[in-house]
Motif scaffolding. Structure first.
Motif, PDB file in Angstrom:
ATOM      1  N   TYR A 121      -0.514  -5.713  14.752  1.00 36.27           N
ATOM      2  CA  TYR A 121      -1.136  -4.359  14.829  1.00 36.27           C
ATOM      3  C   TYR A 121      -2.120  -4.604  13.934  1.00 36.27           C
ATOM      4  CZ  TYR A 121       1.035  -2.642  10.237  1.00 36.27           C
ATOM      5  OH  TYR A 121       1.866  -3.052   9.185  1.00 36.27           O
ATOM      6  N   GLU A 122      -3.062  -3.908  14.695  1.00 31.72           N
ATOM      7  CA  GLU A 122      -4.942  -4.151  13.562  1.00 31.72           C
ATOM      8  C   GLU A 122      -4.656  -3.017  12.697  1.00 31.72           C
ATOM      9  OE1 GLU A 122      -7.297  -5.688  17.662  1.00 31.72           O
ATOM     10  OE2 GLU A 122      -6.821  -3.714  17.377  1.00 31.72           O
ATOM     11  N   VAL A 127       0.436   2.564  11.203  1.00 35.64           N
ATOM     12  CA  VAL A 127       1.327   2.511  11.896  1.00 35.64           C
ATOM     13  C   VAL A 127       2.474   1.234  11.387  1.00 35.64           C
ATOM     14  CG1 VAL A 127       2.069   0.162  13.722  1.00 35.64           C
ATOM     15  CG2 VAL A 127      -0.257   2.006  13.951  1.00 35.64           C
ATOM     16  N   THR A 128       1.914   1.271   9.686  1.00 34.15           N
ATOM     17  CA  THR A 128       3.108   0.090   9.087  1.00 34.15           C
ATOM     18  C   THR A 128       4.051   1.692   8.942  1.00 34.15           C
ATOM     19  OG1 THR A 128       0.960  -0.296   7.951  1.00 34.15           O
ATOM     20  CG2 THR A 128       3.008  -0.252   6.663  1.00 34.15           C
ATOM     21  N   VAL A 129       3.758   2.500   8.379  1.00 29.86           N
ATOM     22  CA  VAL A 129       4.903   4.008   8.354  1.00 29.86           C
ATOM     23  C   VAL A 129       5.834   4.048   9.300  1.00 29.86           C
ATOM     24  CG1 VAL A 129       5.551   5.460   7.244  1.00 29.86           C
ATOM     25  CG2 VAL A 129       3.684   4.645   5.850  1.00 29.86           C
ATOM     26  N   ASP A 130       4.821   4.474  10.450  1.00 29.95           N
ATOM     27  CA  ASP A 130       5.525   4.384  12.051  1.00 29.95           C
ATOM     28  C   ASP A 130       6.378   4.078  11.955  1.00 29.95           C
ATOM     29  OD1 ASP A 130       4.406   6.998  11.488  1.00 29.95           O
ATOM     30  OD2 ASP A 130       3.066   6.587  13.412  1.00 29.95           O
ATOM     31  N   GLY A 146       0.109  -7.026   9.770  1.00 28.31           N
ATOM     32  CA  GLY A 146      -0.614  -6.076  10.245  1.00 28.31           C
ATOM     33  C   GLY A 146      -1.932  -7.606   9.809  1.00 28.31           C
ATOM     34  N   SER A 147      -3.230  -6.663  10.116  1.00 25.46           N
ATOM     35  CA  SER A 147      -4.266  -7.183   9.974  1.00 25.46           C
ATOM     36  C   SER A 147      -5.527  -7.229   8.870  1.00 25.46           C
ATOM     37  CB  SER A 147      -5.893  -6.624  11.220  1.00 25.46           C
ATOM     38  OG  SER A 147      -5.871  -5.196  10.213  1.00 25.46           O
ATOM     39  N   SER A 148      -5.898  -8.138   8.674  1.00 21.13           N
ATOM     40  CA  SER A 148      -6.225  -8.918   7.119  1.00 21.13           C
ATOM     41  C   SER A 148      -7.047  -7.297   7.192  1.00 21.13           C
ATOM     42  CB  SER A 148      -7.337  -9.996   7.228  1.00 21.13           C
ATOM     43  OG  SER A 148      -8.171  -9.773   8.199  1.00 21.13           O
ATOM     44  N   SER A 149      -7.099  -6.273   7.677  1.00 20.46           N
ATOM     45  CA  SER A 149      -8.965  -5.858   6.904  1.00 20.46           C
ATOM     46  C   SER A 149      -7.978  -4.312   6.103  1.00 20.46           C
ATOM     47  CB  SER A 149      -9.228  -5.373   8.268  1.00 20.46           C
ATOM     48  OG  SER A 149      -8.746  -4.859   9.234  1.00 20.46           O
ATOM     49  N   LEU A 157       2.060   0.357   1.038  1.00 25.68           N
ATOM     50  CA  LEU A 157       2.498   1.348   2.023  1.00 25.68           C
ATOM     51  C   LEU A 157       4.129   0.265   2.017  1.00 25.68           C
ATOM     52  CD1 LEU A 157       0.688   2.176   4.833  1.00 25.68           C
ATOM     53  CD2 LEU A 157       1.461   3.626   3.014  1.00 25.68           C
ATOM     54  N   VAL A 158       4.838  -0.610   1.676  1.00 20.20           N
ATOM     55  CA  VAL A 158       5.667  -1.305   2.582  1.00 20.20           C
ATOM     56  C   VAL A 158       6.422  -1.242   0.623  1.00 20.20           C
ATOM     57  CG1 VAL A 158       6.267  -4.060   2.963  1.00 20.20           C
ATOM     58  CG2 VAL A 158       5.023  -2.705   4.538  1.00 20.20           C
ATOM     59  N   LYS A 159       6.186  -1.848  -0.222  1.00 22.69           N
ATOM     60  CA  LYS A 159       5.558  -2.001  -1.243  1.00 22.69           C
ATOM     61  C   LYS A 159       7.167  -0.792  -1.804  1.00 22.69           C
ATOM     62  CE  LYS A 159       5.129  -2.510  -6.489  1.00 22.69           C
ATOM     63  NZ  LYS A 159       3.686  -2.375  -6.959  1.00 22.69           N
ATOM     64  N   VAL A 160       5.827   0.573  -1.562  1.00 20.13           N
ATOM     65  CA  VAL A 160       6.500   1.909  -1.397  1.00 20.13           C
ATOM     66  C   VAL A 160       7.668   2.113  -0.999  1.00 20.13           C
ATOM     67  CG1 VAL A 160       6.010   4.131  -1.357  1.00 20.13           C
ATOM     68  CG2 VAL A 160       4.603   3.041  -2.227  1.00 20.13           C
TER      69      VAL A 160
END
Length: 413
Positions: A121-122, A127-130, A146-149, A157-160
């Motif tokens: 995804y961009e 979207v990371t959490v969803d 995800g995207s580099s941006s 978010l993933v760490k949390v």
């Protein structure tokens, strides 16, 4: 061993463990994730600020910056989305069919997780959490790319979330973020058939087509939203104006925002609607009759009818009747979401029967094509294809089935 292969191996093992967890245990883990997101809001916003600063420096468009941006309110909404999933029934284990054959075999079809899902995804950190929450609730493991941006936001978010999983029944290895965002690693991920069961791309047309063309892993395709609103001759004035404005401006940067406005040539309120859109800073690109009649309407180019603007730009056109609207949508639509505003039942029926799209609306905004609005909690994406799932994809869309056959010494003659 590369980051991709190392994390893929962890995911494959974790998927077996996650698949057999009870609904109660998965909900316990999701509640922990929601609480951790709220407790770490300041940290998440700080990391998101790095991405926003870099995005401004890189000249990202306002629509992309809006997608990238996190606020305290948005984090609360994201956490609320996770909690909505907790309230939803777990589809895993659900019996979809059951019957007994003439020879006495009992056959039962039940829902099971897909396995390991790869999300590509961009620049949308939500979207990371969803995606993570949906996949875990349905008993899947998930690899996020995800995207580099949005790299700082996604990593935070993933760490949390992984921190919350360390004290939950779901193994933290079931959630992985691919931090290497290079094209070479992405291409390798698309061919990771030994570890991934499905790929789900979510973003613009370029990303989606890249995944479809390069992947050997099965792709669950989400689609571009060139959505239309058709105002029929009988449409009620204020309702039509309000819906058209909402469909365009409620949040222009998302795929269910309307991009084209088709107006019956005999609808008497065209000028008022177009002026109200213009007054709200919508750039209007119109058919020749509209461009000639109104100085604030630019002449549309052919490309405008094809374009998902994701911005306050509206392609506008008059049509002779409902068949003219249907013909235009068949030519330019992306089979996402299409709306008819009308008080003529036979025209509504013709529109519903003739338009091929994931979601069709009568007297309602296209902005409702959304997992939360459909009662699915969060969504993994909006599918415009026809195999497996279509429209907003919730929990059931990321499960498959297997058949359980019970016999009593049966052998086939």
């Amino acid at each position: 061993m590369s980051e991709l292969i190392e994390k893929a191996k962890l995911l494959k093992k974790a998927a077996y463990e996650t698949a057999v967890l009870s609904e109660e245990k998965k909900n316990e883990a999701l509640e922990g994730i929601a609480e951790a997101l709220l407790a770490n809001t300041d940290y998440i916003l700080h990391e998101n600020g790095k991405d926003m600063e870099a995005g401004v420096s890189a000249g990202l468009s306002p629509s992309l910056l809006d997608r990238l941006n996190l606020t305290e309110e948005r984090i609360h909404q994201i956490a609320d989305g996770v909690r909505q999933l907790i309230k939803l029934k777990d589809p895993v284990g659900e019996t979809t069919e059951q019957w007994t054959t003439d020879n006495g075999l009992n056959i039962e079809t039940v829902r099971v997780p897909l396995g390991v899902i790869g999300m590509v995804y961009e620049a949308r950190p939500n979207v990371t959490v969803d995606a993570a929450a949906l996949c875990l609730k349905a008993g899947n493991a998930v690899l996020l790319r995800g995207s580099s941006s949005a790299s700082h936001s996604n990593q935070a978010l993933v760490k949390v979330m992984k921190g919350a999983l360390t004290s939950s029944p779901i193994p933290e290895e079931a959630l992985q973020l691919l931090e290497d965002t290079s094209r070479e690693t992405a291409a390798e991920m698309f061919r990771l058939n030994d570890y991934l069961d499905v790929l789900i791309p979510r973003g613009g047309a370029g990303l989606i087509q890249t995944v479809i063309k390069q992947a050997t892993v099965p792709v669950l395709e989400t689609g571009v939203g060139n959505c239309h609103v058709f105002i029929d001759e009988s449409a009620e004035k204020e309702m039509a104006i309000n819906i058209a404005i909402n469909a365009k401006l409620h949040r222009p940067s998302v795929c269910n925002a309307a991009e084209s406005l088709l107006i019956h040539e005999q609808w008497p309120h065209k000028e008022e609607l177009l002026r109200r859109l213009h007054e709200q800073s919508v750039e209007l690109r119109g058919s020749s009759d509209l461009a000639s009649a109104f100085s604030f309407v630019k002449q549309a180019e052919e490309e405008d009818w094809h374009t998902e603007f994701l911005a306050p730009i509206f392609a506008v056109k008059t049509v002779e009747d409902v068949q003219g609207a249907i013909s235009h949508i068949r030519t330019y639509g992306t089979k996402h979401s299409e709306a008819i505003l009308s008080e003529t039942p036979e025209n509504v029926q013709a529109f519903f029967e003739s338009i091929d799209a994931a979601v069709l609306y009568h007297n309602a905004s296209t902005r409702f094509t959304d997992g939360e609005q459909f009662g699915y909690g969060a969504e993994i994406g909006i599918s415009t294809q026809k195999l497996h799932a279509r429209g907003p994809m919730g929990l059931r869309a990321i499960t498959t089935t297997k058949s359980l056959v019970r016999g009593n010494g049966h052998i086939r003659a």
